[in-house]
Design a protein around this motif. Sequence first.
Motif, PDB file in Angstrom:
ATOM      1  N   LEU A 329       0.833  -1.203   0.000  1.00  0.00           N
ATOM      2  CA  LEU A 329       0.000   0.000   0.000  1.00  0.00           C
ATOM      3  C   LEU A 329       0.872   1.260   0.000  1.00  0.00           C
ATOM      4  N   VAL A 330       1.912   1.264   0.807  1.00  0.00           N
ATOM      5  CA  VAL A 330       2.822   2.406   0.871  1.00  0.00           C
ATOM      6  C   VAL A 330       3.514   2.604  -0.470  1.00  0.00           C
ATOM      7  N   ASP A 337       0.267   5.807  -7.821  1.00  0.00           N
ATOM      8  CA  ASP A 337      -0.366   4.931  -8.809  1.00  0.00           C
ATOM      9  C   ASP A 337      -1.762   4.581  -8.320  1.00  0.00           C
ATOM     10  N   LEU A 338      -2.771   5.267  -8.830  1.00  0.00           N
ATOM     11  CA  LEU A 338      -4.142   5.060  -8.375  1.00  0.00           C
ATOM     12  C   LEU A 338      -4.690   3.683  -8.736  1.00  0.00           C
ATOM     13  N   PRO A 339      -4.531   3.171  -9.972  1.00  0.00           N
ATOM     14  CA  PRO A 339      -5.033   1.817 -10.274  1.00  0.00           C
ATOM     15  C   PRO A 339      -4.406   0.748  -9.382  1.00  0.00           C
ATOM     16  N   SER A 340      -3.094   0.842  -9.141  1.00  0.00           N
ATOM     17  CA  SER A 340      -2.443  -0.130  -8.271  1.00  0.00           C
ATOM     18  C   SER A 340      -2.974  -0.026  -6.841  1.00  0.00           C
ATOM     19  N   PHE A 341      -3.224   1.196  -6.385  1.00  0.00           N
ATOM     20  CA  PHE A 341      -3.770   1.394  -5.039  1.00  0.00           C
ATOM     21  C   PHE A 341      -5.145   0.732  -4.907  1.00  0.00           C
ATOM     22  N   THR A 357      -8.753  -0.906   9.842  1.00  0.00           N
ATOM     23  CA  THR A 357      -8.177   0.252   9.147  1.00  0.00           C
ATOM     24  C   THR A 357      -8.768   0.461   7.747  1.00  0.00           C
ATOM     25  N   TYR A 358      -9.784  -0.313   7.388  1.00  0.00           N
ATOM     26  CA  TYR A 358     -10.297  -0.267   6.013  1.00  0.00           C
ATOM     27  C   TYR A 358     -10.899   1.103   5.687  1.00  0.00           C
ATOM     28  N   THR A 359     -11.725   1.637   6.596  1.00  0.00           N
ATOM     29  CA  THR A 359     -12.369   2.924   6.315  1.00  0.00           C
ATOM     30  C   THR A 359     -11.345   4.050   6.252  1.00  0.00           C
ATOM     31  N   LEU A 360     -10.290   3.960   7.053  1.00  0.00           N
ATOM     32  CA  LEU A 360      -9.239   4.979   6.983  1.00  0.00           C
ATOM     33  C   LEU A 360      -8.457   4.875   5.685  1.00  0.00           C
ATOM     34  N   ILE A 361      -8.235   3.638   5.221  1.00  0.00           N
ATOM     35  CA  ILE A 361      -7.475   3.445   3.985  1.00  0.00           C
ATOM     36  C   ILE A 361      -8.251   3.979   2.777  1.00  0.00           C
ATOM     37  N   LEU A 362      -9.579   3.886   2.830  1.00  0.00           N
ATOM     38  CA  LEU A 362     -10.373   4.417   1.726  1.00  0.00           C
ATOM     39  C   LEU A 362     -10.188   5.925   1.567  1.00  0.00           C
ATOM     40  N   ARG A 363      -9.827   6.611   2.665  1.00  0.00           N
ATOM     41  CA  ARG A 363      -9.587   8.052   2.577  1.00  0.00           C
ATOM     42  C   ARG A 363      -8.291   8.379   1.841  1.00  0.00           C
ATOM     43  N   LEU A 364      -7.453   7.380   1.620  1.00  0.00           N
ATOM     44  CA  LEU A 364      -6.147   7.625   1.011  1.00  0.00           C
ATOM     45  C   LEU A 364      -6.229   7.878  -0.488  1.00  0.00           C
ATOM     46  N   ARG A 365      -7.396   7.733  -1.090  1.00  0.00           N
ATOM     47  CA  ARG A 365      -7.494   7.906  -2.538  1.00  0.00           C
ATOM     48  C   ARG A 365      -7.046   9.305  -2.952  1.00  0.00           C
TER      49      ARG A 365
END
Length: 505
Positions: A329-330, A337-341, A357-365
């Motif tokens: 992820l990092v 790279d948005l598609p890879s993310f 941590t799923y909901t927090l990771i969704l904010r990383l877009r």
Amino acid sequence: MAESMEGVVTEVEQPNTENVEDKTVSEIRSNFALLERAVAQFDSRFTLRALRSISSLRKRLTDRVLCTVIVVTYSAKNPTARLLIQAVGMEAEDLKAVADQHKDAVQALKNSTKEPLPEVDVYIGILLQVYLYDQQDYEEGAEFSTQLVDRIRELNRRTLDSLAAKAYFYFSLFHEELDPKPPSKQSQVITIRGKLLAALRSAVLRKDLDTQASVTTLLLRNYLSTADITQADLLVAQTQFPENAPNNQVARYLYYLGRIRAIQLSYTDAHEHLISATRKAPTSSVAAGFYQSSMKLLIVVELLMGDIPERELFSQPRLERTLEPYFRLVQAVRAGDLPSFLKIVQNSAKAFHRDGTYTLILRLRQNVIKTGIRVLSLSYSRISLRDICLRLGLESEESAEYIVAKAIRDGVIEASIDHEKGFMQTKQAGDIYATREPGEAFHERIRACLTLHDECVKAMRYPMNQHRLELKNAQEARERERELAKEIQEGDLDDDDAAGDFDGL
């Protein structure tokens, strides 16, 4: 020949098992002396020493060991003994065999009028909680734990504070295992929460710091399990966590506080709390799970702040395997790279859900897009919005223009947009050492070191009431000096005493 060998093996294994059981029983009973000493001297260090021994006793706890401890500690008519034996669930025949094996101790109890201290009762109850939890007997453990914490509240003894904190911990743990999905059974969660809130009120009124720290962390964990972030924030705002709480409770409190602040978008505060939690986390392999959970949440918070964690972090032996999806992820966030993310989030969704941590990771877009724009601004002095749209996988040039404008406004990049010709012009980067950023980072490290030093000084322990003993000795010395001066003035000293005094001079 084979049958004779089996008989020999059985005969060899039986004494070894009995020796292990006898040794375990003797170690448990030796801790009773520590508890009695803690009550006599009003010193919690001896109680903590007895509690620390539970980790070594845990693997050797059996129903036979616990019944032996109960039989040789309590008389047959003691109501506490009946409650403990009922919780162990040992058969009557096996219990009678244990009593026959220790006839001398049982007979000595009949002739003795001394009853065990309440601290001994609660300590045996905690051992029973540990045994039931390891046996996965959660229903019996929840029922027994409820009775145990109710009795602790009735006793109201300050020498029980450390034991009560441990008892409430297993009380909450049993009910979590009974109800792994709290939102589906709100009634049971409310019942547990009510008991914990009542325990917190009693602990604050009685100045029971150990129970107060333990119950506060348990309540935060309870609120987070049901996603009641507002109530958790109110609890933090309206209560004061004890400054002299044990280090493990402080680490847990900071971890839950960091999670709350991360959900509330206060990433700077969350980062500070999580850094402190990881620093206070035990270094032993026993508590590796807490350290891993803290580091997972810390990595996500750092990414949300726009920072990239160091690569050395993922090469630690305790973190290498468990942080593999976070490492990928990092890498995706660092490359922008948005598609890879999106692909990594989809493939590792179960692991992220399990870690919370799923909901927090969704904010990383948005952060991935900003990072991609930053990389493009460093690589190109001038690039069209259409190329930005293609490289980042955005929907249209209008969305790319909006995202670039927002990145410029937030200070992510230093650039300008030519709206008529449709390109982004990067400004020349200045010398970072001419700014205050290096000094602020250095100041932050110094402050962390000074805070750690202050906490270590506060955590130092000294013998209870030692100053009173010194005052008493000083007072006795002054009284002896007064008596000697009075005898000299009155001339009561004889020739031998006077000669002895002159010889000393």
